[in-house]
Design a protein around this motif. Structure first.
Motif, PDB file in Angstrom:
ATOM      1  N   VAL A 150     -65.105  50.851  -1.199  1.00 17.00           N
ATOM      2  CA  VAL A 150     -65.299  50.962   0.248  1.00 17.00           C
ATOM      3  C   VAL A 150     -63.938  51.236   0.894  1.00 17.00           C
ATOM      4  CG1 VAL A 150     -66.187  49.865   2.337  1.00 17.00           C
ATOM      5  CG2 VAL A 150     -67.171  49.272   0.107  1.00 17.00           C
ATOM      6  N   PRO A 151     -63.587  52.502   1.170  1.00 19.48           N
ATOM      7  CA  PRO A 151     -62.293  52.785   1.806  1.00 19.48           C
ATOM      8  C   PRO A 151     -62.255  52.247   3.233  1.00 19.48           C
ATOM      9  CG  PRO A 151     -63.644  54.765   1.718  1.00 19.48           C
ATOM     10  CD  PRO A 151     -64.371  53.722   0.922  1.00 19.48           C
ATOM     11  N   ALA A 152     -61.080  51.814   3.650  1.00 13.85           N
ATOM     12  CA  ALA A 152     -60.879  51.303   5.018  1.00 13.85           C
ATOM     13  C   ALA A 152     -61.821  50.143   5.332  1.00 13.85           C
ATOM     14  CB  ALA A 152     -61.019  52.421   6.044  1.00 13.85           C
ATOM     15  N   TYR A 153     -62.085  49.316   4.334  1.00 14.24           N
ATOM     16  CA  TYR A 153     -62.972  48.158   4.546  1.00 14.24           C
ATOM     17  C   TYR A 153     -62.416  47.240   5.631  1.00 14.24           C
ATOM     18  CZ  TYR A 153     -65.145  43.617   3.744  1.00 14.24           C
ATOM     19  OH  TYR A 153     -65.793  42.429   3.915  1.00 14.24           O
ATOM     20  N   GLN A 154     -63.302  46.793   6.519  1.00 15.80           N
ATOM     21  CA  GLN A 154     -62.958  45.831   7.569  1.00 15.80           C
ATOM     22  C   GLN A 154     -64.051  44.783   7.629  1.00 15.80           C
ATOM     23  OE1 GLN A 154     -61.469  48.154  11.276  1.00 15.80           O
ATOM     24  NE2 GLN A 154     -62.732  49.579  10.105  1.00 15.80           N
ATOM     25  N   LYS A 155     -63.677  43.554   7.465  1.00 18.17           N
ATOM     26  CA  LYS A 155     -64.660  42.482   7.442  1.00 18.17           C
ATOM     27  C   LYS A 155     -65.431  42.440   8.759  1.00 18.17           C
ATOM     28  CE  LYS A 155     -65.221  37.669   6.093  1.00 18.17           C
ATOM     29  NZ  LYS A 155     -64.538  36.449   5.566  1.00 18.17           N
ATOM     30  N   GLY A 156     -66.750  42.368   8.660  1.00 19.65           N
ATOM     31  CA  GLY A 156     -67.597  42.287   9.845  1.00 19.65           C
ATOM     32  C   GLY A 156     -67.988  43.619  10.425  1.00 19.65           C
ATOM     33  N   LYS A 157     -67.535  44.729   9.806  1.00 26.76           N
ATOM     34  CA  LYS A 157     -67.853  46.059  10.331  1.00 26.76           C
ATOM     35  C   LYS A 157     -68.461  46.927   9.244  1.00 26.76           C
ATOM     36  CE  LYS A 157     -64.082  45.979  13.720  1.00 26.76           C
ATOM     37  NZ  LYS A 157     -62.887  46.699  14.234  1.00 26.76           N
ATOM     38  N   ARG A 158     -69.228  47.910   9.660  1.00 27.97           N
ATOM     39  CA  ARG A 158     -69.820  48.836   8.706  1.00 27.97           C
ATOM     40  C   ARG A 158     -68.731  49.707   8.090  1.00 27.97           C
ATOM     41  NH1 ARG A 158     -75.224  49.107   8.749  1.00 27.97           N
ATOM     42  NH2 ARG A 158     -75.174  51.105   7.638  1.00 27.97           N
TER      43      ARG A 158
END
Length: 310
Positions: A150-158
């Motif tokens: 998952v590139p550019a993963y951000q917790k709590g976001k799609r």
């Protein structure tokens, strides 16, 4: 000189062999930086669960390696024209399940990829598991299954770019044979997502360096606080154990669970830079220097990369 052993793997990051390590080095206390949980739901399943089934991972390791030679591969290829979602959208979350059903999360990054391919770099213990035993021995668990990036993963976001299944991986032979911590490096091949997009077409492909100077200014990225945020730090590398010439480190960098596999870039300027390390471990308890460690990118590392790119 006796061989020291670091015992452990994904449950607490690698523990393995350090050949000819000086006895004074307390490497056995290097702290874990991978995250292991009971299920593969990086964000409680919200927007991360892939809609495509991953096939069996094809894993390999190189045999005899090529002659020593300094190599710098590729000019980094910037991709995103829009405002980035994170400090470096080429960095993301890689996760998968081991044979015991445990899920491991690490950091990975997109690197120079031949036409039609998408290649990632991470730590070997993030993709091939050795399990520590109470008696100090190690048990081979093997390749992870159902691995995704998952590139550019951000917790709590799609996921802003999507979720990409990993179909191919190569680890250094020392890691495959006995879990040697000085061989904790892997390269991965990613398939397109459900919309037929290649991750290498969406984010910057950073170049790679092999057999570079042991002393370089680098910037490292990794997920911190058990995936809560992407963080970075900078420092000057040096040989961790001069007798080995296989592990480099730098100081003043805090890492935590999920940081394993995070990229180290030389000459980094945002959309430009060359990968010449990945975080394998770090932060000895009570160590004021906060060292982090990486397998040195030598000819074995180059051949491991070529194993994935063909």
């Amino acid at each position: 000189m006796r061989r020291s052993r670091i015992l452990g793997v994904l449950t607490a990051l690698v523990l393995s062999a350090l050949p000819t390590q000086p006895p004074a080095v307390a490497a056995a206390h290097r702290a874990p930086t991978s995250a292991v949980v009971d299920s593969c739901k990086p964000d409680e399943g919200r927007g991360v669960a892939p809609q495509v089934a991953a096939g069996d991972l094809v894993g390999s390791w190189p045999g005899a390696h090529s002659a020593p030679r300094a190599r710098r591969l590729g000019v980094p290829r910037p991709r995103a024209a829009h405002k980035p979602y994170t400090d470096n959208d080429s960095v993301g979350l890689v996760y998968g399940e081991d044979a015991k059903g445990r899920c491991t999360y690490c950091t990975a990054s997109v690197v120079l990829s031949p036409a039609g391919q998408s290649v990632l770099a991470t730590a070997a213990h993030c993709i091939y598991v050795w399990d520590p035993k109470e008696n100090g021995a190690k048990g081979r668990v093997g390749w992870l299954e159902h691995v995704f990036f998952v590139p550019a993963y951000q917790k709590g976001k799609r996921p802003p770019y999507g979720v990409f299944p990993i179909h191919k991986a190569a680890v250094e032979p020392g890691w495959y044979l006995d879990g040697s911590v000085d061989s904790d490096l892997a390269f991965l091949g990613a398939d397109p997502d459900t919309h037929h997009r290649k991750v290498a077409d969406l984010v910057t492909q950073y170049g790679l360096e092999f057999n570079a100077d042991f002393h370089q200014e680098v910037k490292a990225f990794g997920y911190f606080d058990s995936l809560a945020r992407l963080t970075s730090c900078s420092g000057r590398t040096k040989l961790a154990y001069p007798a080995i010439k296989k592990i480099v480190r730098f100081s003043r960098c805090q890492v935590s669970h999920g940081s394993s596999g995070g990229p180290w870039y030389a000459r980094y300027t945002g959309g430009y830079g060359y990968l010449d390390g990945v975080t394998e471990s770090g932060n000895i308890p009570d160590d004021p220097d906060d060292y982090v460690y990486s397998t040195y990118f030598d000819d074995v590392a180059y051949d491991t990369y070529r194993r994935v790119t063909g």
